[in-house]
Scaffold this active site. Structure first.
Site, short mmCIF file in Angstrom:
data_model
loop_
_atom_site.label_atom_id
_atom_site.label_comp_id
_atom_site.label_asym_id
_atom_site.label_seq_id
_atom_site.Cartn_x
_atom_site.Cartn_y
_atom_site.Cartn_z
N ASN A 9 0.89 -1.17 0.00
CA ASN A 9 0.00 0.00 0.00
C ASN A 9 0.92 1.22 0.00
O ASN A 9 1.45 1.62 1.03
CB ASN A 9 -0.89 -0.03 1.24
CG ASN A 9 -1.88 1.12 1.28
OD1 ASN A 9 -1.81 2.05 0.48
ND2 ASN A 9 -2.81 1.05 2.22
N ARG A 68 -2.15 -2.05 -3.88
CA ARG A 68 -3.34 -1.19 -3.76
C ARG A 68 -3.20 -0.05 -4.76
O ARG A 68 -2.22 0.70 -4.73
CB ARG A 68 -3.45 -0.60 -2.36
CG ARG A 68 -4.67 0.31 -2.23
CD ARG A 68 -4.67 1.12 -0.95
NE ARG A 68 -5.88 1.93 -0.85
CZ ARG A 68 -6.00 3.02 -0.11
NH1 ARG A 68 -4.98 3.46 0.61
NH2 ARG A 68 -7.13 3.68 -0.08
N HIS A 157 -12.19 3.35 -1.11
CA HIS A 157 -12.21 2.47 0.07
C HIS A 157 -13.01 1.19 -0.18
O HIS A 157 -13.47 0.53 0.75
CB HIS A 157 -12.78 3.18 1.31
CG HIS A 157 -11.94 4.31 1.81
ND1 HIS A 157 -12.47 5.53 2.19
CD2 HIS A 157 -10.60 4.41 2.01
CE1 HIS A 157 -11.50 6.33 2.59
NE2 HIS A 157 -10.35 5.68 2.48
N ARG A 219 -9.07 16.55 4.96
CA ARG A 219 -9.86 16.91 3.78
C ARG A 219 -11.23 17.44 4.20
O ARG A 219 -11.82 16.96 5.15
CB ARG A 219 -10.07 15.67 2.88
CG ARG A 219 -8.79 15.18 2.25
CD ARG A 219 -8.99 13.86 1.51
NE ARG A 219 -7.99 12.89 1.93
CZ ARG A 219 -8.04 11.59 1.70
NH1 ARG A 219 -9.05 11.06 1.05
NH2 ARG A 219 -7.08 10.80 2.15
N ARG A 262 -8.06 10.66 18.25
CA ARG A 262 -7.79 10.44 19.68
C ARG A 262 -7.47 11.75 20.38
O ARG A 262 -8.03 12.09 21.42
CB ARG A 262 -6.57 9.52 19.82
CG ARG A 262 -6.79 8.28 20.60
CD ARG A 262 -5.60 7.36 20.38
NE ARG A 262 -5.08 7.47 19.00
CZ ARG A 262 -4.25 6.61 18.45
NH1 ARG A 262 -3.79 5.60 19.14
NH2 ARG A 262 -3.83 6.75 17.22
N GLU A 362 -7.78 -4.63 4.96
CA GLU A 362 -7.60 -4.37 3.53
C GLU A 362 -6.51 -5.26 2.95
O GLU A 362 -6.62 -5.72 1.82
CB GLU A 362 -7.24 -2.89 3.31
CG GLU A 362 -8.43 -1.95 3.51
CD GLU A 362 -8.02 -0.49 3.61
OE1 GLU A 362 -7.47 -0.10 4.65
OE2 GLU A 362 -8.27 0.27 2.66
#
Ligand SMILES: Nc1ncnc2c1ncn2[C@@H]1O[C@H](COP(=O)(O)OP(=O)(O)O)[C@@H](O)[C@H]1O
Ligand SMILES: CC(=O)OP(=O)(O)O
Ligand SMILES: [Mg+2]
Length: 378
Positions: A9, A68, A157, A219, A262, A362
């Site tokens: 990835n 990916r 996704h 974003r 978090r 994934e």
């Protein structure tokens, strides 16, 4: 026989990799090389990073490589064995995903150069969403312009959303049910919502690019499309500055100075008002999508939370579902707060609709698709 799949990835400045056994999901090696191209990091480019990664895998057997690739355009609607022609077609799609596809392509080139004898497979984030409805797919802009410039909703996704949709169906005892109505919330740094009917994507919140939809780490997600026009016309913003503003300096970071969920929840709990406001906007947007997808699906059997925020933030899950009893949705406070790495229910037993947390994987899904696509070539 393909059994050990090396999954890559590749991002703009990092390579995440994992070597796993597709039969049992066990992980033989994994890691990340960061700060690629950052002066002084000792990793000038993706090819150098790949040599470092492969050195870590010395002594391991690798049967195939899964890559990916974020944008597959209309050309790629399933995982595809890579040859030179496919590599060129992925390159041609880079203009649609300038932040995501070029690094993926650099990873493919570097890995094919170092491991030329192995099958390499591209697995696309867009592929799962090839089934979205025409009404969800097309934007209300001049149809000729859209056709000429390939503008439409693609969605992203998909590897994650497809994977967690299958696990959710199993958990609900409804595998293969064509009527199963899921709203899947993939909440990571990038974030997507999707309406999934009978295991197929019906609609999703990301669009032509991974900028549309939910509030994300950096974003903006949905905004009035006139905002960039206004900034350019009245405030002298260039195209590159707008791109940077909306993709890298907006979302939670832009609102409250932090992109990490978090940290943001901790700050809000400590009384930081900007953090609280950013979370209000984040949750407001999520709830609009849940409600919108309930309307599209004609009801909801389950809301499924996944990815970093979805799997770990009981705060976001609680607030996203609060007051949705009219849709049959509610969260049991104890189930929601209990830490777990398992796919699980967090709605009370016997609720009309379910709320699930399903950890995504994934890499495992990419490995499985890689094996399936690599088979015909031997
Ligand atoms: N325990 C946690 N509580 C709240 N948020 C968390 C927790 N662990 C991770 N996250 C959040 O998950 C996000 C990253 O999600 P992830 O799926 O790893 O993103 P990506 O793959 O897009 O980089 C960050 O915002 C991070 O703060
Ligand atoms: C497509 C996309 O947004 O990916 P990520 O969440 O990895 O940035
Ligand atoms: Mg992610």
């Amino acid at each position: 026989m393909i059994r050990n799949v090396f999954v890559l990835n590749v991002g703009s400045s990092s390579i995440k990799y994992r070597l796993l056994d597709v039969d049992d999901g066990s992980v033989h090696a994994d890691g990340i090389v960061e700060r690629i191209g950052v002066p002084g990091s000792g990793v000038p480019d993706h090819a150098t990073a790949m040599v470092t990664v492969l050195a870590e895998l010395e002594g391991h057997r690798i049967d195939a490589v899964g890559h990916r690739v974020v944008h597959g355009g209309t050309r790629f609607v399933s995982a595809t064995l890579i040859d030179d022609a496919v590599e060129r077609e992925i390159e041609a799609l880079s203009d649609l995903a300038p932040l995501h596809n070029p690094p993926g392509l650099a990873g493919i080139r570097a890995a094919r150069a170092v491991l030329p004898e192995l099958p390499h497979v591209a697995v696309f984030d867009t592929a799962f969403h090839a089934t979205i409805s025409p009404a969800a797919r097309d934007y209300a802009i001049d149809a000729e312009v859209a056709a000429k410039t390939r503008i439409r909703r693609f969605g992203f996704h998909g590897t994650s959303i497809g994977y967690v949709s299958r696990i959710a169906a199993e958990l609900l005892g409804r595998t293969g049910d064509p009527e199963l109505k899921l709203v899947v919330l993939h909440l990571g740094n990038g974030a997507s919502a999707a309406a999934v009917l009978g295991g197929r994507s019906l609609d999703t919140s990301m669009g032509l690019t991974p900028l549309e939809g939910l509030v994300m780490g950096t974003r903006s997600g949905d905004i009035d499309p006139a905002i960039p026009l206004y900034l350019a016309r009245e405030h002298g913003y260039t195209i590159d500055q707008l791109d940077e503003l909306l993709n890298k300096r907006s979302g939670l970071l832009g609102l409250a100075g932090r992109s990490d969920m978090r940290e943001l929840v901790n700050a809000a709990n400590a009384g930081d008002e900007r953090a609280t406001h950013a979370l209000d906007i984040y949750v407001h947007r999520l709830r609009r999508y849940i409600g919108g997808y309930a309307a599209e699906l004609g009801g909801i059997d389950a809301v499924v939370f996944t990815a970093g925020v979805g799997e770990n933030s009981s705060y976001v899950r609680r607030r996203a579902i609060a007051g949705l009893d009219f849709l049959g949705l509610s969260v049991d406070p104890e189930l929601n707060a209990a830490p777990s790495r398992e796919a699980r229910f967090i709605s009370p037993e016997g609720s009309p609709a379910s709320v699930l947390v399903v950890p995504t994987n994934e890499e495992l899904e990419i490995a499985r698709e890689t094996r399936a696509a690599a088979r015909p070539a031997g």
